[in-house]
Motif scaffolding. Structure first.
Motif, mmCIF file in Angstrom:
data_model
loop_
_atom_site.group_PDB
_atom_site.id
_atom_site.type_symbol
_atom_site.label_atom_id
_atom_site.label_comp_id
_atom_site.label_asym_id
_atom_site.label_seq_id
_atom_site.Cartn_x
_atom_site.Cartn_y
_atom_site.Cartn_z
ATOM 1 N N ARG A 5 -1.908 -13.719 -7.167
ATOM 2 C CA ARG A 5 -2.665 -13.362 -8.360
ATOM 3 C C ARG A 5 -2.931 -14.571 -9.248
ATOM 4 O O ARG A 5 -2.026 -15.362 -9.527
ATOM 5 C CB ARG A 5 -1.917 -12.293 -9.159
ATOM 6 N N VAL A 6 -4.156 -14.698 -9.661
ATOM 7 C CA VAL A 6 -4.550 -15.705 -10.644
ATOM 8 C C VAL A 6 -5.203 -14.952 -11.801
ATOM 9 O O VAL A 6 -6.217 -14.263 -11.603
ATOM 10 C CB VAL A 6 -5.533 -16.738 -10.049
ATOM 11 N N ARG A 7 -4.585 -15.043 -12.955
ATOM 12 C CA ARG A 7 -5.033 -14.274 -14.125
ATOM 13 C C ARG A 7 -5.178 -12.790 -13.783
ATOM 14 O O ARG A 7 -6.146 -12.126 -14.181
ATOM 15 C CB ARG A 7 -6.338 -14.851 -14.685
ATOM 16 N N GLY A 8 -4.211 -12.298 -13.012
ATOM 17 C CA GLY A 8 -4.156 -10.875 -12.686
ATOM 18 C C GLY A 8 -5.019 -10.428 -11.526
ATOM 19 O O GLY A 8 -5.009 -9.251 -11.164
ATOM 20 N N VAL A 9 -5.765 -11.358 -10.932
ATOM 21 C CA VAL A 9 -6.695 -10.991 -9.854
ATOM 22 C C VAL A 9 -6.240 -11.626 -8.539
ATOM 23 O O VAL A 9 -5.921 -12.814 -8.488
ATOM 24 C CB VAL A 9 -8.130 -11.439 -10.185
ATOM 25 N N SER A 10 -6.226 -10.825 -7.465
ATOM 26 C CA SER A 10 -5.822 -11.314 -6.147
ATOM 27 C C SER A 10 -6.997 -11.303 -5.184
ATOM 28 O O SER A 10 -7.818 -10.374 -5.205
ATOM 29 C CB SER A 10 -4.715 -10.432 -5.573
ATOM 30 N N PRO A 11 -7.086 -12.310 -4.299
ATOM 31 C CA PRO A 11 -8.149 -12.303 -3.283
ATOM 32 C C PRO A 11 -7.981 -11.169 -2.280
ATOM 33 O O PRO A 11 -8.919 -10.860 -1.530
ATOM 34 C CB PRO A 11 -8.005 -13.672 -2.610
ATOM 35 N N PHE A 12 -6.815 -10.535 -2.242
ATOM 36 C CA PHE A 12 -6.586 -9.420 -1.309
ATOM 37 C C PHE A 12 -7.157 -8.103 -1.827
ATOM 38 O O PHE A 12 -7.220 -7.121 -1.079
ATOM 39 C CB PHE A 12 -5.091 -9.263 -1.023
ATOM 40 N N ALA A 13 -7.570 -8.070 -3.085
ATOM 41 C CA ALA A 13 -8.155 -6.857 -3.651
ATOM 42 C C ALA A 13 -9.360 -6.435 -2.809
ATOM 43 O O ALA A 13 -10.216 -7.258 -2.470
ATOM 44 C CB ALA A 13 -8.577 -7.091 -5.097
ATOM 45 N N GLY A 14 -9.396 -5.175 -2.440
ATOM 46 C CA GLY A 14 -10.499 -4.648 -1.642
ATOM 47 C C GLY A 14 -10.248 -4.678 -0.149
ATOM 48 O O GLY A 14 -10.982 -4.040 0.619
ATOM 49 N N TYR A 15 -9.214 -5.402 0.296
ATOM 50 C CA TYR A 15 -8.871 -5.434 1.721
ATOM 51 C C TYR A 15 -8.073 -4.188 2.104
ATOM 52 O O TYR A 15 -7.257 -3.695 1.316
ATOM 53 C CB TYR A 15 -8.036 -6.673 2.054
ATOM 54 N N ARG A 16 -8.285 -3.712 3.317
ATOM 55 C CA ARG A 16 -7.468 -2.626 3.874
ATOM 56 C C ARG A 16 -6.137 -3.221 4.318
ATOM 57 O O ARG A 16 -6.104 -4.198 5.056
ATOM 58 C CB ARG A 16 -8.182 -1.961 5.050
ATOM 59 N N VAL A 17 -5.042 -2.629 3.852
ATOM 60 C CA VAL A 17 -3.700 -3.178 4.081
ATOM 61 C C VAL A 17 -2.723 -2.027 4.348
ATOM 62 O O VAL A 17 -2.830 -0.960 3.740
ATOM 63 C CB VAL A 17 -3.226 -3.977 2.845
ATOM 64 N N THR A 18 -1.778 -2.262 5.246
ATOM 65 C CA THR A 18 -0.643 -1.355 5.356
ATOM 66 C C THR A 18 0.632 -2.151 5.121
ATOM 67 O O THR A 18 0.634 -3.388 5.193
ATOM 68 C CB THR A 18 -0.600 -0.641 6.720
ATOM 69 N N ALA A 19 1.710 -1.441 4.826
ATOM 70 C CA ALA A 19 3.008 -2.068 4.544
ATOM 71 C C ALA A 19 4.053 -0.959 4.523
ATOM 72 O O ALA A 19 3.733 0.226 4.701
ATOM 73 C CB ALA A 19 2.976 -2.798 3.203
ATOM 74 N N PHE A 20 5.304 -1.341 4.319
ATOM 75 C CA PHE A 20 6.394 -0.368 4.222
ATOM 76 C C PHE A 20 6.090 0.591 3.085
ATOM 77 O O PHE A 20 5.810 0.178 1.966
ATOM 78 C CB PHE A 20 7.706 -1.110 3.963
ATOM 79 N N THR A 21 6.142 1.875 3.371
ATOM 80 C CA THR A 21 5.685 2.880 2.409
ATOM 81 C C THR A 21 6.794 3.321 1.455
ATOM 82 O O THR A 21 7.989 3.133 1.713
ATOM 83 C CB THR A 21 5.168 4.125 3.143
ATOM 84 N N ASN A 22 6.373 3.966 0.373
ATOM 85 C CA ASN A 22 7.345 4.549 -0.546
ATOM 86 C C ASN A 22 8.226 5.563 0.176
ATOM 87 O O ASN A 22 9.436 5.630 -0.050
ATOM 88 C CB ASN A 22 6.633 5.238 -1.716
ATOM 89 N N ASP A 23 7.622 6.388 1.033
ATOM 90 C CA ASP A 23 8.387 7.402 1.758
ATOM 91 C C ASP A 23 9.453 6.759 2.636
ATOM 92 O O ASP A 23 10.580 7.268 2.724
ATOM 93 C CB ASP A 23 7.449 8.251 2.627
ATOM 94 N N GLU A 24 9.115 5.648 3.283
ATOM 95 C CA GLU A 24 10.097 4.961 4.116
ATOM 96 C C GLU A 24 11.211 4.358 3.260
ATOM 97 O O GLU A 24 12.387 4.364 3.650
ATOM 98 C CB GLU A 24 9.398 3.898 4.977
ATOM 99 N N GLU A 25 10.844 3.850 2.070
ATOM 100 C CA GLU A 25 11.860 3.279 1.173
ATOM 101 C C GLU A 25 12.802 4.371 0.666
ATOM 102 O O GLU A 25 14.020 4.152 0.549
ATOM 103 C CB GLU A 25 11.175 2.569 0.004
ATOM 104 N N TYR A 26 12.243 5.556 0.374
ATOM 105 C CA TYR A 26 13.097 6.670 -0.032
ATOM 106 C C TYR A 26 13.997 7.092 1.121
ATOM 107 O O TYR A 26 15.171 7.424 0.928
ATOM 108 C CB TYR A 26 12.245 7.855 -0.506
ATOM 109 N N ALA A 27 13.460 7.069 2.337
ATOM 110 C CA ALA A 27 14.222 7.514 3.500
ATOM 111 C C ALA A 27 15.437 6.624 3.777
ATOM 112 O O ALA A 27 16.450 7.107 4.287
ATOM 113 C CB ALA A 27 13.316 7.569 4.737
ATOM 114 N N VAL A 28 15.323 5.325 3.439
ATOM 115 C CA VAL A 28 16.469 4.430 3.651
ATOM 116 C C VAL A 28 17.389 4.383 2.418
ATOM 117 O O VAL A 28 18.386 3.673 2.418
ATOM 118 C CB VAL A 28 16.031 2.990 4.027
ATOM 119 N N GLY A 29 17.040 5.170 1.391
ATOM 120 C CA GLY A 29 17.918 5.310 0.243
ATOM 121 C C GLY A 29 17.843 4.213 -0.792
ATOM 122 O O GLY A 29 18.722 4.102 -1.655
#
Length: 229
Positions: free
Chosen positions: A149-173
């Protein structure tokens, strides 16, 4: 033969919201599956970490119940022991994109501690995204995108991305103990967040950006890299 830069966390812990340090590092499968596939195909791997520290494997990822079986856990340990590159990392600040054909960020909770705030990680990610070179990021490693982020803006904005999900984080406690959740922060960053089933391989490709949801996605991500290298 291609030359790939693997960027690993240098942190052996992740600070939780109560200030305690959760022991972590990089997740074994997320290093070993791509490392084995790429090196067996004849490609060269260089490992980089913040300050060139030797990265710590998350010991949880070497437990037979987490790895899948006792034999798989032994195989993971064997690959890590044989990987000379991981014992001789370069400093991330010295890594230059022009020296490599592709860049790969494996996860584990470690990136939530260091790479998410690392200016060198942000610089490298920004340069890689702007290039035509494959950029692969898996599981918790997309936390490093927060450092772009530069001044709050990231070049990744608008890209399709996946990552470890909230549900998976809850599942591991760990979700209730975390200072912030990766899925939430990535959405705040402006990416188009996508996901598949929990724990199942799921990858997303958007232009030269390749992302994987969880540890099981690392091998699938490596196969996608092999096809384009």
């Amino acid at each position: 033969m291609a030359k790939l830069l693997f960027v690993l966390t240098g942190s052996p812990y992740w600070t939780l919201k109560d200030g305690t340090r959760h022991a972590t590092g990089y997740w074994a499968e997320e290093f070993t599956a791509p490392y084995k596939a790429l090196t067996e195909a004849g490609h060269q791997v260089v490992v980089a970490t913040p300050n060139g520290v030797v990265p710590s494997v998350d010991m949880m990822s070497l437990r037979p119940d987490m790895a899948g079986s006792a034999q798989v856990a032994l195989d993971l340990e064997g690959i890590i022991r044989s990987a000379e590159e991981i014992r001789r990392p370069i400093q991330l600040s010295d890594a230059r994109l022009e020296d490599y054909d592709a860049v790969y960020f494996p996860g584990g909770h470690g990136p939530m501690e260091d790479l998410s705030l690392d200016a060198d990680a942000g610089r490298l990610l920004t340069a890689a995204l702007a290039s035509d070179k494959p950029l692969a990021v898996v599981c918790h490693a997309p936390a490093a995108m927060l450092a772009t982020r530069v001044r709050g803006v990231s070049p990744f904005a608008g890209y399709r991305v996946t990552a470890f999900t909230n549900d998976e984080e809850y599942a591991v406690g760990l979700a209730s103990k975390a200072r912030w959740l990766l899925e939430d922060e990535l959405k705040e960053l402006g990416v188009k967040f996508e996901h598949g089933e929990m724990w199942k391989p799921y990858t997303v490709v958007d232009r030269n950006l390749y992302t994987g949801q969880n540890p099981a996605s690392a091998a699938a991500l490596a196969q996608r890299l092999l096809k384009v290298l």
